[in-house]
Design an enzyme around this catalytic site. Structure first.
Site, PDB file in Angstrom:
ATOM      1  N   GLN A  58     -15.235  27.030  25.135  1.00 57.77           N
ATOM      2  CA  GLN A  58     -15.353  26.930  26.579  1.00 57.77           C
ATOM      3  C   GLN A  58     -13.860  26.225  26.889  1.00 57.77           C
ATOM      4  O   GLN A  58     -13.341  25.522  26.667  1.00 57.77           O
ATOM      5  CB  GLN A  58     -16.306  25.928  27.114  1.00 57.77           C
ATOM      6  CG  GLN A  58     -16.558  26.104  28.646  1.00 57.77           C
ATOM      7  CD  GLN A  58     -16.836  27.448  29.250  1.00 57.77           C
ATOM      8  OE1 GLN A  58     -17.753  27.920  28.593  1.00 57.77           O
ATOM      9  NE2 GLN A  58     -16.132  27.897  30.121  1.00 57.77           N
ATOM     10  N   LYS A  88     -24.588  30.720  31.345  1.00 58.79           N
ATOM     11  CA  LYS A  88     -24.541  31.626  30.046  1.00 58.79           C
ATOM     12  C   LYS A  88     -25.871  31.388  29.399  1.00 58.79           C
ATOM     13  O   LYS A  88     -26.217  32.155  28.993  1.00 58.79           O
ATOM     14  CB  LYS A  88     -23.483  30.936  29.088  1.00 58.79           C
ATOM     15  CG  LYS A  88     -22.119  31.531  29.416  1.00 58.79           C
ATOM     16  CD  LYS A  88     -21.040  31.010  28.471  1.00 58.79           C
ATOM     17  CE  LYS A  88     -19.736  31.211  28.940  1.00 58.79           C
ATOM     18  NZ  LYS A  88     -18.862  30.422  28.841  1.00 58.79           N
ATOM     19  N   ASP A 122     -14.824  36.141  22.771  1.00 51.80           N
ATOM     20  CA  ASP A 122     -14.011  36.204  23.432  1.00 51.80           C
ATOM     21  C   ASP A 122     -12.760  37.044  23.319  1.00 51.80           C
ATOM     22  O   ASP A 122     -11.834  37.320  24.315  1.00 51.80           O
ATOM     23  CB  ASP A 122     -13.461  34.868  23.987  1.00 51.80           C
ATOM     24  CG  ASP A 122     -14.126  33.906  25.031  1.00 51.80           C
ATOM     25  OD1 ASP A 122     -15.051  34.898  25.578  1.00 51.80           O
ATOM     26  OD2 ASP A 122     -14.022  32.662  25.035  1.00 51.80           O
TER      27      ASP A 122
END
Ligand code: NAD
Length: 282
Positions: free
Chosen positions: A96, A52, A119
């Site tokens: 995460q 990322k 997300d």
């Protein structure tokens, strides 16, 4: 032999476009800033964080990683999320996954401001996803749809079978595919006789996390096969699909690596930019 759905190639193409869009925003004084909270030291998470970071740098998106200890308390995590929610310079926040056991992940996700929820995992954003009026989309599902669109694979009226019902892949993908008029079945560990469903699939997506789960006997000729799985076998990264035997029978197929993985990371960056625009009323 099925045509390869080149996720890596498309991800690079889309990243180039996004880079231009970010440069344009910066000229207007708008700088996308994205925060990732990582708790503990899960080895796969470390790899995802590196990927990322690299993509964000290429595109010109600033990224902060908050590395928290494995014994982080729930209260301290919620306090950090509050702080990031209140900071107007920050446009996107993600946790995460996975997180250590002592963390109540649902409570933590609920704490994220939906306007910064890259997300698409806060309850209100999940609700919007199923209602069809969402402003952010989960990255993997978004990437899969972008890939199908790029290869002009239409979803209307198609039988789609998704193996896996997780909140990050299977369920949101089903919601987005229903929106495009597909008929969707979701299979999972308790489904009896997977083949009964997979043989009827025009498009089969596997997101189970089990190497060699999908074999050639399980599909009809001409199926579009999308392999989301990432598994380590004898030091090699493989998907859920037995590529060697399935590819000759499929009409299109994604490779692993080089398929959905790179598109997921690129799609995540698209969500950051989308939220940045929205946060600035653009
Ligand atoms: P998860 O463990 O949360 O969910 C797996 C799902 O698959 C569950 O619903 C389970 O019921 C189902 N399943 C597992 N084995 C099965 C079987 N034998 N038969 C039928 N159903 C079965 O996992 P997840 O987070 O959704 O990830 C799934 C896989 O996709 C993993 O390999 C993960 O690494 C990978 N993944 C890849 C990307 C990417 O960008 N390529 C993104 C997210 C996840």
């Amino acid at each position: 032999m099925g045509q390869i759905l080149d996720g890596k190639g498309l991800a690079d193409l889309l990243a180039g476009k996004l880079q231009e869009e970010v440069a344009d925003l910066k000229e207007q004084g708008i700088k996308p800033l994205f925060c990732v909270i990582n708790i503990g030291d899960d080895p796969s998470s470390k790899i995802y964080l590196r990927t990322k970071k690299k993509r964000a740098q290429e595109i010109g998106i600033a990224q902060r990683i908050y590395q928290l200890p494995a014994n982080e308390s729930q209260a301290d995590l919620l306090a950090l999320i509050d702080q990031l929610n209140e900071d107007s310079r920050i446009n996107g926040i993600m946790i995460q996954l996975p997180v250590p056991e002592q963390i109540d992940v649902n409570e933590a996700l609920e704490h994220i401001n939906p306007e910064k929820d890259v997300d698409c995992l806060t309850p209100s954003n999940v609700g919007r996803l199923w209602r069809g009026d969402h402003f952010v989309e989960p990255a993997t599902a978004h990437g899969i749809l972008a890939l199908l669109k790029h290869y002009k694979i239409n979803l209307r009226g198609k039988n789609v079978v998704i193996i896996g019902r997780s909140s990050i892949v299977g369920k949101p993908l089903a919601a987005l595919m229903l929106e495009q008029d597909a008929t969707v079945s979701i299979l999972h560990l308790k489904t009896k006789n997977l083949s009964e469903y997979t043989k009827r699939a025009d498009i089969l997506v596997s997101a189970a996390g089990q190497a060699n789960l999908v074999t050639s006997e399980m599909i009809k000729p001409g199926t579009v096969v999308v392999d989301v799985g990432i598994n380590q076998v004898n030091g090699h990264t493989v998907g859920d699909v037995d590529f060697k035997t399935v590819a000759p029978k499929a009409s299109y197929i994604t490779p692993v690596p080089g398929g959905i993985g790179p598109l997921t990371v690129e799609s995540l960056m698209e969500q950051v930019v989308k939220l940045t625009r929205r946060n600035h009323g653009r």
